[in-house]
Design a protein around this motif. Structure first.
Motif, PDB file in Angstrom:
ATOM      1  N   ILE A 199       0.832  -1.200   0.000  1.00 57.78           N
ATOM      2  CA  ILE A 199       0.000   0.000   0.000  1.00 57.78           C
ATOM      3  C   ILE A 199       0.871   1.256   0.000  1.00 57.78           C
ATOM      4  O   ILE A 199       0.521   2.258  -0.619  1.00 57.78           O
ATOM      5  CB  ILE A 199      -0.965  -0.003   1.202  1.00 57.78           C
ATOM      6  CG1 ILE A 199      -1.872  -1.236   1.128  1.00 57.78           C
ATOM      7  CG2 ILE A 199      -1.817   1.253   1.213  1.00 57.78           C
ATOM      8  CD1 ILE A 199      -2.890  -1.314   2.229  1.00 57.78           C
TER       9      ILE A 199
ATOM     10  N   PRO B 233      -3.603   3.467  -1.328  1.00 56.22           N
ATOM     11  CA  PRO B 233      -4.844   2.762  -0.970  1.00 56.22           C
ATOM     12  C   PRO B 233      -5.913   2.989  -2.028  1.00 56.22           C
ATOM     13  O   PRO B 233      -5.917   4.041  -2.684  1.00 56.22           O
ATOM     14  CB  PRO B 233      -5.226   3.431   0.355  1.00 56.22           C
ATOM     15  CG  PRO B 233      -4.660   4.826   0.253  1.00 56.22           C
ATOM     16  CD  PRO B 233      -3.414   4.706  -0.563  1.00 56.22           C
TER      17      PRO B 233
ATOM     18  N   SER C 186      -5.337  -1.207  -1.843  1.00 54.70           N
ATOM     19  CA  SER C 186      -4.531  -2.171  -2.599  1.00 54.70           C
ATOM     20  C   SER C 186      -5.139  -3.547  -2.404  1.00 54.70           C
ATOM     21  O   SER C 186      -4.977  -4.157  -1.357  1.00 54.70           O
ATOM     22  CB  SER C 186      -3.084  -2.155  -2.123  1.00 54.70           C
ATOM     23  OG  SER C 186      -2.326  -3.133  -2.800  1.00 54.70           O
TER      24      SER C 186
END
Length: 531
Positions: free
Chosen positions: A270, A275, A277
Motif C-alpha cells: 500500500i 490505498p 490495494s
C-alpha cells in the motif's frame, strides 16, 4: 508501512553494507513445552491477527468482487466493525504499544517511530528508512529497537497484556510482534553479520510471553519446522513465517490461551501503490484460508478459537511528484540551527525534527523563541493541517493557512462519546468539533477521539515540542526521510489514517468502545470468561 519498523529494512541495510551472509546460529530455546494452555479443553483460546495497514475499503471491495472468501466467511460468522480508532501517531510501534498496554502514549511512553529524548539529548529512531537510518546510525537504531524499546522506553510501570495474563496463570504467545514484554526469560540470537560490526552482543536477554517468535532472532521452531527466516525473507519478519508458526501450534495442539500474530506484508504494497490495494489483501485472504484449514473444518475452528482480526492504521494516498506532496520541514526554519540526522546536539542547536510520515514532532531547544512563534512559521504553508502544543494544562491547535486557534484541556464540563471530560474554547472547526448544547457533549468529525489522542501525544515524553500534521495528500520530511509520492502514507490523526477494521469471530461479546486502547480490557475479559 515502509516504516521499516520491525527492523525489516534494518536487515536490508546490513545486507547492503556487509554483504549477504547466512545466519547459522541455532535456536537457544525450545518453549513449546511451556506454551500450551493449562485450561480445560472446553475453554476457547484467542488468536489475534494484526494486519499492517488493513483497510475496510479494500475488504469491502474484495468481498463485492467475490475475491476474499476467507474474509467473507469470517465476517458472515462474526462481527465486522469498520471504524475502530487507532492510536496517534498512526505508526505501528505506537499502535502496538497502545494495543498491548491499553493506553495512549501519555501512559505507555512510546511517542512514535522516531522522537527526541531530552534526557539523552538524542533522536530515537526505531527504523524509519534506509538513508535516514544510515545517517542516524545503524548501531543506535538496532540498540533502541532491540534493547531499549521493550526494556526501557515502554513504560515499565504499565503492564502489558502478557504480564497481566501471566499473573492470572494463563499462557500467551507473540509471533513477530515488536512489542512483546512479558514475564518469561528469552534470548534474542544476533547473527554474526550484525553483532560483528555493531555493539550488539551475540545474545540479548529479554522478557516476553511464554512463546516468543521474532523471525530468526528467536525462532522456537528451529529444527522442528522449516520457516522462511533467512535474510532474503526479511529474517523471518513476514506473513508466511507468522502463518506457518500459528499453523504448527494448532496442529501440534500447543495453542496458548492468547496468541498475538503480526502480518506485515500488506503495508509495503500500500505504501508503494497507494490505498486501496486489493492484491495484497487477496494474499492475506489466502493465508487466512490456510490458517482455517489447519482445523478439521472452519466450523470447528470457530468452536475452538476466538479469532480477532484488526488493521493497525489506514493510509492516505500521497499526491504524485508534480503536485509537490513533500513538505520539507528543514527549509521552513531558515535562520534556525536545525539538527541534521546523525549530528549531535550542541548548545547551538535550536530545532530538532522527528518525522513520522504525515506527522512530526518539532522540538524547541532555543529558550528565546516560543512554541507559538515556531507554530506561526509552520502554519504559513497551506499543506499543513494543524500545529499543536501544550502550555501548562492547556493544549493549543492552530490550523494551517488560516491561523485559526482552538484551546482545550481535560476535566472540563463537556463530555465526549468515551465519557472523557473537556473544556474547549476558540474555533471548534480547527479540529472539526461540534458541541451538542442539549446534552453538553462533544461530537468528533474528521479527527476521531482527537482530544484524547492529541493530548496523549503531547504528554508522551518530556520536552518543549509541537505536533505537526499534514493535510491529506501530503507528507512531512527531514533531509533523508523516506517519501511515498504517488503511494500511501500515514502517521496523522485524520480518519483516513485512524479508522481501521475489526473482525471478531467466535464470541458475541464486544469491547466497551471501538478504540484500540479498549481491546486489552476486552481480551482479558474474554480470557476470563471464555467457555
Amino acid at each position: 508501512m515502509l516504516k521499516i519498523i520491525r527492523f525489516l529494512y534494518i536487515a536490508f541495510i546490513f545486507i547492503l553494507v556487509l554483504g549477504c551472509q547466512r545466519q547459522d546460529s541455532k535456536a537457544n530455546e525450545q518453549d513449546l513445552f511451556q506454551v500450551k494452555s493449562v485450561k480445560d479443553g472446553h475453554s476457547k483460546k484467542i488468536i489475534f491477527l494484526l494486519i499492517d495497514s488493513l483497510m475496510s475499503q479494500a475488504i469491502d471491495q474484495g468481498i463485492k468482487q467475490k475475491e476474499l472468501p476467507a474474509f467473507q466467511y469470517l465476517i458472515n460468522h462474526g462481527q465486522y466493525n469498520k471504524n475502530m480508532v487507532s492510536s496517534f501517531p498512526t505508526m505501528s510501534v505506537t499502535i502496538d504499544s497502545s494495543l498491548l498496554t491499553g493506553s495512549y502514549p501519555n501512559e505507555n511512553h512510546v511517542p512514535g517511530l522516531t522522537w527526541f529524548s531530552s534526557d539523552t539529548k538524542k533522536v530515537i529512531n526505531y527504523g524509519t528508512g534506509p538513508m535516514e537510518v544510515l545517517r542516524h546510525g545503524v548501531d543506535p537504531t538496532l540498540v533502541d529497537g532491540l534493547i531499549h524499546l521493550n526494556n526501557k522506553h515502554l513504560n515499565p510501570k504499565l503492564p502489558t497484556i502478557y504480564e497481566d495474563l501471566a499473573k492470572r496463570g494463563l499462557k500467551a504467545g507473540s509471533i513477530n510482534g515488536l512489542i512483546y514484554r512479558g514475564s518469561r526469560d528469552h534470548k534474542l540470537s544476533i547473527p554474526a553479520w550484525i553483532h560483528g560490526p555493531t555493539s550488539l552482543p551475540k545474545e540479548i536477554p529479554v522478557q516476553g510471553p511464554d512463546f516468543l517468535a521474532l523471525g530468526s532472532l528467536t525462532n522456537p521452531l528451529k529444527g522442528i519446522k522449516n520457516l522462511p527466516d533467512d535474510i532474503t525473507r526479511r529474517i523471518g519478519i513476514n506473513n508466511q513465517y507468522s502463518i506457518e508458526t500459528v499453523k504448527h501450534l494448532i496442529q501440534a495442539n500447543k495453542l496458548p490461551d492468547f496468541l498475538f500474530v503480526y502480518l506485515p506484508d500488506l503495508d509495503q504494497k500500500i505504501h508503494k501503490d497507494g490505498p486501496p490495494s486489493l492484491n495484497g489483501v487477496k494474499e492475506v485472504d489466502q493465508q487466512l484460508h490456510s490458517l482455517l484449514r489447519s482445523f478439521p473444518s472452519p466450523e470447528e475452528a470457530l468452536k475452538e478459537v476466538i479469532f480477532i482480526i484488526a488493521g493497525d492504521s489506514g493510509m492516505t494516498r500521497i499526491f504524485p511528484a508534480e503536485k509537490n506532496p513533500v513538505i520539507d520541514l528543514p527549509s521552513m526554519f531558515k535562520g534556525y540551527n536545525v539538527l541534521s540526522p546523525g549530528e549531535n546536539v550542541t548548545d547551538k542547536t535550536e530545532i530538532v525534527l522527528a518525522v513520522n510520515e504525515t506527522m512530526a514532532y518539532v522540538y524547541k531547544l532555543n529558550r528565546n523563541k516560543s512554541l507559538q512563534d515556531i507554530a506561526r512559521l509552520l502554519t504559513t504553508d497551506p499543506r499543513i493541517d494543524f500545529v499543536s502544543w501544550k502550555e501548562n494544562e492547556w493544549m493549543y491547535a492552530v490550523q494551517g493557512a488560516t491561523a485559526k486557534m482552538l484551546q482545550y484541556k481535560a476535566d472540563g464540563k463537556i463530555k465526549d462519546h468515551y465519557q472523557q471530560k473537556w473544556a474547549v474554547k476558540g474555533d471548534l472547526g480547527v479540529l472539526d468539533l461540534k458541541v451538542n448544547a442539549v446534552n453538553n457533549s462533544i461530537v468528533y468529525g474528521l479527527y476521531p477521539d482527537v482530544l484524547e489522542r492529541l493530548s496523549g501525544a503531547l504528554h508522551s515524553h518530556k520536552g518543549e515540542f509541537l505536533v505537526v500534521t499534514a493535510k491529506p495528500g501530503y507528507e512531512l520530511a527531514d533531509q533523508s526521510s523516506p517519501t511515498h509520492k504517488g503511494g500511501g502514507g500515514h502517521g496523522s490523526i485524520r480518519q483516513e489514517e485512524s479508522l481501521v477494521p475489526l473482525i471478531i469471530c467466535g464470541t458475541d461479546q464486544k469491547p466497551q468502545y471501538l478504540r484500540i486502547i479498549d481491546l486489552k480490557a476486552f481480551l482479558l475479559k474474554l480470557l476470563s470468561n471464555s467457555k
